[in-house]
Design a protein around this motif. Structure first.
Motif, PDB file in Angstrom:
ATOM      1  N   ASP A  90      -4.072  70.968  91.571  1.00  0.00           N
ATOM      2  CA  ASP A  90      -4.781  70.861  92.843  1.00  0.00           C
ATOM      3  C   ASP A  90      -6.029  70.001  92.681  1.00  0.00           C
ATOM      4  O   ASP A  90      -6.357  69.178  93.549  1.00  0.00           O
ATOM      5  CB  ASP A  90      -5.151  72.264  93.333  1.00  0.00           C
ATOM      6  CG  ASP A  90      -5.570  72.297  94.784  1.00  0.00           C
ATOM      7  OD1 ASP A  90      -5.232  71.362  95.527  1.00  0.00           O
ATOM      8  OD2 ASP A  90      -6.237  73.269  95.185  1.00  0.00           O
ATOM      9  N   ALA A  91      -6.734  70.170  91.574  1.00  0.00           N
ATOM     10  CA  ALA A  91      -7.929  69.363  91.313  1.00  0.00           C
ATOM     11  C   ALA A  91      -7.568  67.887  91.154  1.00  0.00           C
ATOM     12  O   ALA A  91      -8.294  67.004  91.620  1.00  0.00           O
ATOM     13  CB  ALA A  91      -8.646  69.874  90.074  1.00  0.00           C
ATOM     14  N   LEU A  92      -6.448  67.608  90.502  1.00  0.00           N
ATOM     15  CA  LEU A  92      -5.995  66.226  90.379  1.00  0.00           C
ATOM     16  C   LEU A  92      -5.697  65.629  91.751  1.00  0.00           C
ATOM     17  O   LEU A  92      -5.997  64.452  92.017  1.00  0.00           O
ATOM     18  CB  LEU A  92      -4.744  66.149  89.501  1.00  0.00           C
ATOM     19  CG  LEU A  92      -4.959  66.224  87.990  1.00  0.00           C
ATOM     20  CD1 LEU A  92      -3.620  66.357  87.280  1.00  0.00           C
ATOM     21  CD2 LEU A  92      -5.713  64.990  87.483  1.00  0.00           C
ATOM     22  N   GLY A  93      -5.094  66.435  92.630  1.00  0.00           N
ATOM     23  CA  GLY A  93      -4.840  65.970  93.989  1.00  0.00           C
ATOM     24  C   GLY A  93      -6.127  65.657  94.735  1.00  0.00           C
ATOM     25  O   GLY A  93      -6.202  64.684  95.498  1.00  0.00           O
ATOM     26  N   GLU A  94      -7.150  66.485  94.523  1.00  0.00           N
ATOM     27  CA  GLU A  94      -8.457  66.230  95.132  1.00  0.00           C
ATOM     28  C   GLU A  94      -9.012  64.885  94.695  1.00  0.00           C
ATOM     29  O   GLU A  94      -9.494  64.091  95.515  1.00  0.00           O
ATOM     30  CB  GLU A  94      -9.430  67.347  94.761  1.00  0.00           C
ATOM     31  CG  GLU A  94     -10.863  67.055  95.153  1.00  0.00           C
ATOM     32  CD  GLU A  94     -11.833  68.157  94.787  1.00  0.00           C
ATOM     33  OE1 GLU A  94     -13.044  67.890  94.836  1.00  0.00           O
ATOM     34  OE2 GLU A  94     -11.398  69.277  94.479  1.00  0.00           O
TER      35      GLU A  94
END
Length: 498
Positions: A97-101
Motif C-alpha cells: 500500500d505504501a508503494l502504491g502511495e
C-alpha cells in the motif's frame, strides 16, 4: 532517541522552540523518535528563506525548472522502496500500500514535468489595428501546504511539485505523527538540483499552522484534513486575503443495484473499506444495498473480510496494518458497540479480540448491517476499518440518502445498467464518481476534490486546477507603432495611417 527536525534553506535545522512530540511505530507502540514542533520564530525563518528563494526561482526559465523535475522523478523512482518503508514504519500501512502511495505521488511529478505546456499562454493577434492581447500566468511567491498523516508522502507530492513548477517557493507542514517521509522527499528534491529555500519542511502543530495562516508573506495555503479544521483553515486564511484550498472529510457511499456483479461488489467493498485500515479520505464507509440483495451481499462481504490477514506492515503476509495512534484506534473501536446499542446488527466485531502486541495500534475489521442515518456510525467520519451497510428499497431512496450527506467527496455505483450509471453520474452530489470503481481517485492530469463539506475554495488539488491555484493571471494588451520621425520608410504604401 533521535529528534526529527526541520528542512529550511536546504539544510536540516533543529529549531528553537524546545518542544517535541512523539513518533511511534504503530505495529509495536514503541516510541521511535521525537519530532521538533516549530515555534513562530521557526516559521518566520522558513518564510524568510522561501521569500528570498522565490525572487530568483520565480524568474527562472521553464527549462531550468523542468530539468530539476525530471531529475527528481528519477530519484523518486529509484528510492520508492526506501520511502515506502519510512511510511510503513511511522504510519503502519502495509508495504504494498505504501508503494502504491509513492507511485501516485510520482504521477503528479510526471505531470509537473510538462509545466512548459501547462503555462503556455494564449493570445489574440490584431484585436484592433496594431493591437495584440495575450494572457500570462505568473507565480504567487511563497505558498504553504498542510498535509495529513494518512498519506505522508503522496499528499505532499500532490502539492509542492506543481507549486514549484509554477515558479513558487513552498513551505510544507506535514503531520507530526509521521514526518520522516516528507523530509526524505524534500531532501531528494535538493539532490535533484532545486536551489536552497525553494522547498522547506516545518514540523509542528497548531502553533506552526496559525503562524503560517497569519504570516503576511505567505500568499496561499493548501490543506488536506478533517472538515471542521478545513473550514477553520479556509476562514482564517481567506480573511487576511490569502488564496486557500482546503480539502475536508468524507463519508463515501457505494451504491449497489440488484443487477450488479455481487462478487465484484463484495471484493471492491472489502478493498475500499478496509485498505489502509480505513484511513483514507476516499475509503468506502457506507454501502447502500438496493432491493433484495442485502442478505447475499452482506454474506459475501463478511466471508471475504473474515479472511483478512492483519499484521505489521513490513510483513509480506499482512493485508491490513494498524491505525496511526492508540487514541485513534480507541476512538474507532467505540463505534462498533455504539452501533449495536443504537440498533445495528454487528456482523463482524473488530473489537471482539485483541490483535497484535498490547501496546500496538491494531484493530480488527467491523461490518455493521441495518444501519440507519440517525446512528453515530453513519453520521460521523470514522476513518477506520468499519463498513456500514444501509438498505433501501429503490434507487430514488438511495439517492436521497446519499445526496443528503453533508459531505460530497466521492461516490460509486455498481451496476450492469449503463443508463442507470449515466443517471447516477449526473445526479450524485459528489466531486469524484466511480462506476464499478470503488475508489475513484483521478489520475494526475485530472484534479482531485469534492463538493459540499469536502472542499472549501474554488480549486481542486493537482491537475490543471493546481496551475490556476498556484499562479495569478495577467492579460497584456500591447500596441507597437513605427517611429514617426524623418527617415527612410520602404514599407508598401497603404491607405491606413492608424
Amino acid at each position: 532517541m533521535k529528534t526529527v527536525g526541520h528542512w529550511i534553506g536546504g539544510k536540516y535545522v533543529d529549531g528553537e522552540s524546545g518542544r517535541t512530540g512523539p513518533v511511534t511505530n504503530p505495529a509495536t507502540g514503541e516510541r521511535t523518535a521525537e519530532v521538533a514542533l516549530a515555534s513562530a520564530a521557526d516559521v518566520d525563518l522558513a518564510v524568510a528563506a522561501a521569500a528570498e528563494a522565490a525572487r530568483v526561482w520565480g524568474r527562472s526559465s521553464l527549462s531550468a525548472r523542468t530539468r530539476v523535475l525530471f531529475a527528481y522523478r528519477e530519484l523518486l523512482d529509484r528510492r520508492r522502496d526506501e520511502i515506502a518503508r519510512l511510511i510503513t514504519a511511522e504510519h503502519g500501512k502495509v508495504h504494498a500500500d505504501a508503494l502504491g502511495e509513492v507511485a501516485r505521488g510520482i504521477e503528479v511529478v510526471e505531470f509537473a514535468c510538462g509545466i512548459p505546456q501547462l503555462l503556455k499562454s494564449a493570445g489574440s493577434y490584431e484585436v484592433s489595428t496594431g493591437v495584440d492581447v495575450r494572457e500570462l500566468r505568473q507565480p504567487l511567491g511563497v505558498v504553504a501546504g498542510i498535509t495529513p498523516f494518512n498519506f505522508p508522502a503522496m499528499v505532499p507530492l500532490w502539492m509542492f511539485p506543481m507549486a514549484i513548477a509554477c515558479g513558487n517557493a513552498f513551505i510544507l507542514k506535514p503531520s507530526e505523527k509521521d514526518p520522516s517521509a516528507a523530509l526524505r522527499v524534500a531532501e531528494l528534491m535538493a539532490e535533484a538540483g532545486l536551489p536552497p529555500g525553494v522547498l522547506n519542511v516545518l514540523n509542528g502543530d497548531r502553533v506552526a499552522v496559525q503562524r503560517l495562516l497569519q504570516h503576511p508573506d505567505v500568499d496561499a495555503i493548501s490543506f488536506v484534513g478533517s472538515t471542521p479544521v478545513a473550514q477553520a483553515i479556509y476562514q482564517a486564511g481567506t480573511t487576511p486575503g490569502k488564496r486557500v484550498q482546503a480539502l475536508g472529510g468524507a463519508k463515501n457511499h457505494m451504491l449497489v443495484l440488484p443487477d450488479a456483479d455481487l462478487d465484484l461488489a463484495a471484493d471492491s467493498a472489502v478493498s475500499a473499506a478496509y485498505g489502509s485500515a480505513g484511513e483514507r479520505c476516499m475509503a468506502v464507509s457506507v454501502l447502500v444495498a438496493v432491493g433484495g440483495i442485502g442478505d447475499e451481499l452482506v454474506d459475501k462481504i463478511a466471508e471475504r473480510a473474515r479472511g483478512l490477514r492483519i499484521g505489521p506492515g513490513d510483513q509480506d503476509t499482512s493485508e491490513m496494518g494498524p491505525l496511526i495512534t492508540a487514541a485513534h484506534r480507541d476512538k474507532v473501536a467505540a463505534y462498533t458497540p455504539s452501533a449495536r446499542e443504537q440498533g445495528a446488527e454487528v456482523v463482524l466485531d473488530g473489537t471482539a479480540e485483541p490483535v497484535g502486541p498490547d501496546a500496538a495500534h491494531f484493530l480488527g475489521v467491523s461490518l455493521l448491517d441495518e444501519v440507519t442515518p440517525e446512528m453515530d456510525a453513519y453520521r460521523d467520519e470514522i476513518f477506520g476499518p468499519v463498513l456500514s451497510v444501509v438498505r433501501t428499497d429503490t434507487y430514488a431512496d438511495a439517492m436521497t440518502l446519499i445526496n443528503s450527506s453533508p459531505w460530497g467527496n466521492g461516490a460509486a455505483i455498481f451496476t450492469a445498467d449503463g443508463a442507470a450509471a449515466r443517471r447516477f453520474e449526473r445526479e450524485v452530489e459528489a466531486g469524484m464518481v466511480g462506476i464499478n470503481v470503488p475508489i475513484p481517485v483521478p489520475v494526475a492530469y485530472h484534479s482531485f476534490g469534492g463538493w459540499k463539506g469536502s472542499l472549501f475554495g474554488d480549486h481542486h488539488i493537482y491537475g490543471s486546477d493546481s496551475v490556476h491555484f498556484y499562479t495569478r493571471g495577467k492579460v497584456v494588451t500591447s500596441r507597437w507603432t513605427a517611429p514617426r520621425g524623418s527617415g527612410l520608410d520602404l514599407a508598401f504604401p497603404s491607405g491606413s495611417t492608424s
